[in-house]
Design an enzyme around this catalytic site. Structure first.
Site, PDB file in Angstrom:
ATOM      1  CE  LYS A 267      -6.947  -0.990   2.411  1.00  0.00           C
ATOM      2  NZ  LYS A 267      -5.604  -1.502   2.770  1.00  0.00           N
TER       3      LYS A 267
ATOM      4  CE  LYS B 113      -5.197   2.186   2.308  1.00  0.00           C
ATOM      5  NZ  LYS B 113      -4.122   1.412   2.965  1.00  0.00           N
TER       6      LYS B 113
ATOM      7  CG  ASP C 113      -2.039  -1.015   1.137  1.00  0.00           C
ATOM      8  OD1 ASP C 113      -1.856  -2.031   0.408  1.00  0.00           O
ATOM      9  OD2 ASP C 113      -3.092  -0.820   1.774  1.00  0.00           O
TER      10      ASP C 113
END
Lengths: 334, 801
Positions: A270, A234, A171
């Site tokens: 996300k 995300k 991430d």
């Protein structure tokens, strides 16, 4: 628009979802694609404020949707006081996110498990060990999380470290300045660089939308990240003042759809930070189903970054099973 | 029922029905039979005629309701008349308490009303719960406030009396609120007829009025079909008719009320454009379209039913719409996940189907989604027809169903032209991220409501109502309240001024010419004044103008319908006048005043020549006329609109716009002063006018065109056609390109004007034979004239980044 390829818009049909498109390969940087980023805040707010009033999921359906949501959770701990023991405890919950009597009561084929466990790089080893044999990937935040303002070499080294420790998902955070300065080339190169460093590991690109402010910036950053090869986009690190909101999510999801139309490639989404209740999970699931279809209800294309959410889902599922309102202490903590 | 495991495979939404037990119990407690609510009581269901009310989603019978007869309407009007006296005399603060109580009670019973509305109308519970009922409640709250303020905020006005209100079936309770709340706030009593398909929430509302302790007779509900509506429209005991419904019925009501002195407001049909520019947020546009045409199954008078999309993005937008259509859920209106419910009746569904079936051949493509409708009940699928030409019937006629017709445009000008290419003018929606485009288009659209990057937004503080054949009058906001008040000054019967009748004989007149200073008059030819030119009458006829002693002082042209036609065309060409700033128009009006003053002696002599009286009184009339010019010059840039306080992060601009081309038929009396008193406010607000001056004394007007010609008034702004006012008024009233008509003549002439105005539903202002005292500032000038010279356009501009 010059250079624009209009690919036939394809509604997600069951047939296509079986085919399960491979990874997003990315594309060269098409700056003209960013022109589509005309996000009208008021109209978007109207859409998101009625998303959950237009759709209602009750009883068996709600229980099923919440079970599905469990499978999409990136169970997360990202605190300065994280220890290997703390991470081990989280992983235990990740292995068994729903009490076994509830699993039984729902007659599920198999107990659910979360989408991933998400930790800092130095905790990856502990997580990998704790999840041995559980078939749950470990995701690591990296690249100078949360601000991203460390030298590129250090950020790349961090990725390599996390992968070496066994992380299967990275991430990453972007350099917000590239978006604020509209330096799309720099943003593209940054994300593409991390994508190369990831190799087989999946890359989730955190846009830190709370720092980007305008929805048009969010759209453009989403597009560049996808062109650069992000597997997921995300919303947030969880550390910005404002984290995942429905309007920001809607803009990102629409960007994913535009990208699919343009390239035929599917990118995951996300939301992270701020999703605390089962109601939030349902709201985002409705968003995904309405805007992108059922494919985006599965962990391959949808994750929820959360730490507290699972507790409320546990309680709601128990309520469905017993008809009695539940209490948090009746469910194991993570 | 599938288990959790099965659902995990499909990830469907599943059923989510709203409970209807409370409503069913209420229906059962009435044994499914309802009658009228008159004088605070439900009349006993008689054996008289009744009609069945169904649930369109199932076609099951819900109840039977009484068909309102003449005696029912008579007793309702009598009850309302009786109640009016004390109700209108109540202090505003006391009326406010009742309205507040209604709002509160409606709030407390919101779910009951939502479920009942959905069962009776077929609209999705999401809409009745989140839109209809909350807006109705908001309307009563807002107007509780107006009740408190009306005396102070509307000085010099009074309530009208008994209001007859006829409402449609598409938003039964909301339309009731839009009608009853302002009427009551303004001090009127009400006889309301709900639509025959959907009377149930109105009857429940009647019960709620009792619960709120509303005095008997203030609100009366009479159920029935169109014949009951006609009885209300024609009832001599009613002072005002407010109607929402089809343009066709609106015309009937306009005709039926012609000449009766009833005040009238009409909110009628539409074919509202939904304009998408190439720089719009297309995904948000798609959601806008869902809210525009698939809201309430498209049974919305202001539905964005004509999609105009810029060519460059058309295919992309169509593809997005089609994809979105697949996720619409059509079905059980009581299910909380339903997007599109049932069509209100079998007749309506068949009408939609036949229009679409006929229209398919006029469209390039027809898409209907999602596949599969409920087997039972009155459903029609969301429909998109693309490649529809403006000439197609489906592009012009209101379908009143979930049917969107789409066409493309190339440029902004073309978008405006296509949008305005309609007899209707209710609403419009404009989508672009460029504020210059949005505001320019909003200004040029002929529509009473314009939503920028939004659609179907409503609030009690904003006015709603149409241009053109979408009706006249506004509902909501300050402008809406005017529909329920009248000027106290104009309501007093004025003393009939001096006037003479004209003799339109065109043969040589027996009247001898009046000499001037002992010399034979130097003959002058008064002509018509059309398009800035002095023109001879098309008829080739003139008639003789006599002075008070019966001597001929000249001739005036006998204008006919062709002169009116030419004058209207000239007025249309002068459209630049409407686009001028108020300041620029003020300068012209001041200039007119200057030049009239410079020639005041000459005009005074002419007044003296035409009317018996003293030189002093003639001079006074000229002085007053000059005063009226400067008065409206002063007002030209001051009859401001408003920014309504509606939703947060929204600017709702209420703009006072000119009608465009107006007709003005002057009275017989005060030939100069009345002429100026009517023309000045009209042109000050930006209208171009076609005026028929006093038939007996037209020479003051024809003298005045010389003042016009020397005062920089652009050609075509003021057009003067002399002749027989009654014949000319009828031509003006029947002219479909005249947007408004003021008529101050005979009672019979006024009735003709109102009747003939039904053609294009132009707004009219009729003296009804009771003359205004033109020398009275209280009566003959003021805001009333400016309001009558304008219509309000509400532009909604959400903002934020």
């Amino acid at each position: 628009m010059p250079g624009e390829r209009i690919v036939t818009i394809r509604p997600s049909s069951p047939k296509e979802s079986e085919a399960e498109a491979g990874r997003n390969e990315g594309t060269p940087l098409h700056v003209d694609w960013l022109e589509r980023g005309r996000a009208n805040l008021s109209a978007i707010a109207r859409r998101t404020s009625t998303l959950t009033t237009r759709r209602s999921v009750k009883k068996e359906w709600q229980a099923a949707w919440l079970v599905q949501a469990i499978g999409c959770i990136d169970l997360t701990t990202l605190s300065g006081d994280d220890t290997p023991e703390r991470v081990r405890r989280l992983c235990a919950k990740a292995r068994q996110p729903l009490r076994s009597d509830l699993v039984e009561a729902l007659s599920l084929d198999a107990p659910p498990r979360v989408g991933a466990v998400c930790v800092y790089p130095t905790m990856v080893g502990a997580a990998v060990r704790a999840l041995q044999g559980a078939n749950i990937p470990v995701a690591s935040v990296a690249t100078g999380f949360p601000a991203g303002l460390t030298p590129m070499s250090a950020r790349l080294e961090e990725v390599r470290y996390a992968l070496a420790e066994g992380a299967q998902e990275i991430d990453m955070v972007i350099t917000r300045a590239h978006v604020l300065d509209h330096d799309w080339k720099a943003l593209y190169d940054e994300v593409a660089g991390f994508r190369r460093a990831c190799g087989a590991a999946h890359l989730k690109c955190i846009l830190a939308t709370g720092d980007l402010k305008s929805l048009r910036n969010v759209y453009r950053a989403s597009m560049v990240a996808m062109m650069a090869g992000a597997d997921f986009i995300k919303t947030s690190t969880g550390k910005e003042d404002v984290n995942a909101t429905l309007p920001v999510s809607l803009v990102m999801v629409r960007a994913i759809r535009d990208y699919l139309d343009l390239t035929g490639m599917k990118v995951g989404f996300k939301p992270a930070g701020g999703l605390r209740g089962a109601k939030d999970a349902l709201a985002w699931q409705i968003l995904m189903k309405e805007e992108l279809g059922n494919d985006w209800l599965r962990p391959s294309l949808f994750r929820i970054g959360a730490s507290a959410l699972l507790g409320d889902i546990n309680r709601q599922i128990e309520h469905f099973v017993t008809g009695r309102y539940s209490a948090d202490f009746r469910h194991a903590m993570g | 029922m599938p288990g959790v495991r099965e659902i995990l495979a499909t990830m469907d939404y599943g059923p989510s029905p709203e409970a209807d037990g409370e409503v069913r119990a209420w229906l059962a407690s009435h044994e499914g039979r309802f009658s009228h609510f008159i004088g605070g009581r439900f009349t006993a269901p008689r054996d008289g005629t009744s009609f069945e009310v169904i649930n369109p989603a199932t076609e099951e019978r819900l109840a039977s309701c009484a068909q309102g007869s003449k005696s029912d309407v008579d007793s309702a009007v009598a009850a309302a008349r009786k109640a009016f006296k004390s109700w209108s005399a109540l202090p505003g603060a006391a009326r406010a308490r009742y309205l507040y109580a209604i709002a509160r009670l409606l709030h407390k019973r919101a779910r009951f009303f939502a479920v009942l509305e959905t069962m009776n109308n077929g609209k999705p519970i999401r809409e009745s719960r989140d839109i209809d009922i909350p807006l109705a409640i908001r309307h009563f709250y807002h107007h509780a406030g107006w009740a408190e303020l009306v005396a102070e905020e509307f000085p010099g006005t009074m309530p009208l009396g008994v209001c007859g209100q006829i409402i449609p079936w598409n938003f039964p309770l909301l339309m009731l609120a839009w009608k009853i709340a302002p009427a009551l706030a303004a001090g009127n009593s009400v006889v309301l007829k709900p639509a025959e398909y959907t009377p149930l929430t109105a009857l429940a509302f009647a019960a709620l009025c009792r619960e709120a302790g509303l005095p008997e007779g203030v609100v009366n509900i009479v159920t029935g079909d169109g014949t009951t509506g006609a009885l209300i429209a024609e009832h001599p005991g009613i002072d005002k008719i407010a109607f929402t419904g089809s343009t066709e019925v609106g015309r009937l009501i306009r005709t039926a009320t012609a000449g009766t002195g009833k005040k009238l407001s009409l909110e009628l049909g539409g074919k509202s454009p939904f304009i998408v520019f190439d720089d719009a947020d297309l995904d948000s546009v798609v959601e806008g379209i869902v809210d525009a045409i698939w809201f309430n199954q498209g049974q919305v008078c202001c539905a964005g039913s004509r999609l105009l999309v810029q060519e460059a993005v058309a295919e992309r937008l169509y593809a997005k719409i089609r994809r979105r259509m697949k996720t619409l859920k059509v079905g059980d209106p009581l299910d909380k996940s339903t997007d599109v419910g049932a069509i209100v009746s079998r007749i309506q569904r068949e009408r939609i189907a036949s229009l679409v079936d006929a229209g398919k051949s006029e469209a390039m493509h027809c898409w209907q989604e999602p596949p599969g409708l409920p087997r039972q009940g009155l459903f029609y699928p969301p429909t998109l027809l693309t490649g529809v030409a403006p000439a197609a019937r489906i592009a012009q006629e209101e379908i009143f169903g979930p049917v969107l017709v789409a066409m493309t445009f190339r440029t902004q000008d073309e978008a405006v032209a296509l949008a305005n290419n309609s007899r209707y003018g209710l609403a419009a929606s404009v989508w672009s991220e460029n504020i210059n485009v949005c505001l320019d288009v909003a200004a040029r659209l002929k529509a009473g409501v314009v939503w920028i990057n939004a659609t179907n937004m409503f609030d009690a503080a904003s006015g709603f109502g149409g241009y053109r054949e979408s009706g006249f009058g506004r509902e909501g906001g300050r402008e809406g309240l005017w529909e329920y008040r009248r000027s106290a000054a104009l309501s007093r019967p004025a003393s009939k001024g001096k006037s003479r009748t004209a003799d339109f004989t065109t043969a040589p007149s027996p009247a001898l010419p009046e000499p001037v200073h002992g010399l034979p008059r130097l003959d002058r030819t008064a002509k018509l004044h059309i398009g800035g030119k002095q023109t001879r009458p098309d008829s080739g006829h003139s008639y003789t103008i006599r002075n008070a002693r019966g001597r001929a002082i000249g001739q005036a042209g006998l204008g006919n319908r062709k002169d009116i036609r030419n004058a209207v065309e000239a007025a249309h060409k002068a459209s630049a006048w409407s686009a001028l700033s108020g300041h620029a128009r003020a300068q012209i009006l001041y200039y007119l005043a200057e030049n009239l003053e410079a020639r005041s002696d000459e005009f005074a002599s002419r007044v003296l020549e035409l009317e018996s009286g003293t030189r002093r009184s003639a001079q006074a009339q000229v002085a007053q006329a000059i005063g009226r010019l400067t008065y409206y010059a002063a007002f030209a840039d001051k009859h401001d609109g408003q920014v309504h306080s509606t939703l947060s992060r929204h600017v709702t601009l209420a703009m006072n716009e000119p009608w465009g081309v107006m007709g003005i038929c002057c009275p017989d009396e005060a030939p100069l002063l009345a002429f100026i008193s009517l023309v000045a406010p009209a042109i000050a607000m930006g209208n171009r006018v076609v005026v028929t001056p006093s038939p007996a004394a037209p020479l003051l007007a024809t003298d005045f065109y010389q003042v016009i010609d020397t005062s920089d008034v652009p050609a075509g702004v003021v057009n003067i056609v002399t002749g027989d006012r009654e014949a000319l008024a009828r031509t003006l009233a029947g002219h479909d390109d005249v947007a408004a008509l003021w008529y101050f003549g005979t009672a019979a002439g006024g009735a003709d004007v109102e009747r003939l105005s039904a053609g294009n539903l132009k707004a009219t202002w009729i003296g009804h034979g009771s003359a205004i005292d033109w020398t009275s500032d209280a009566q003959a000038r003021g805001r009333e004239f400016l309001r009558r010279a304008t219509q309000v356009k509400n532009i909604w501009i959400p903002y934020g980044e």
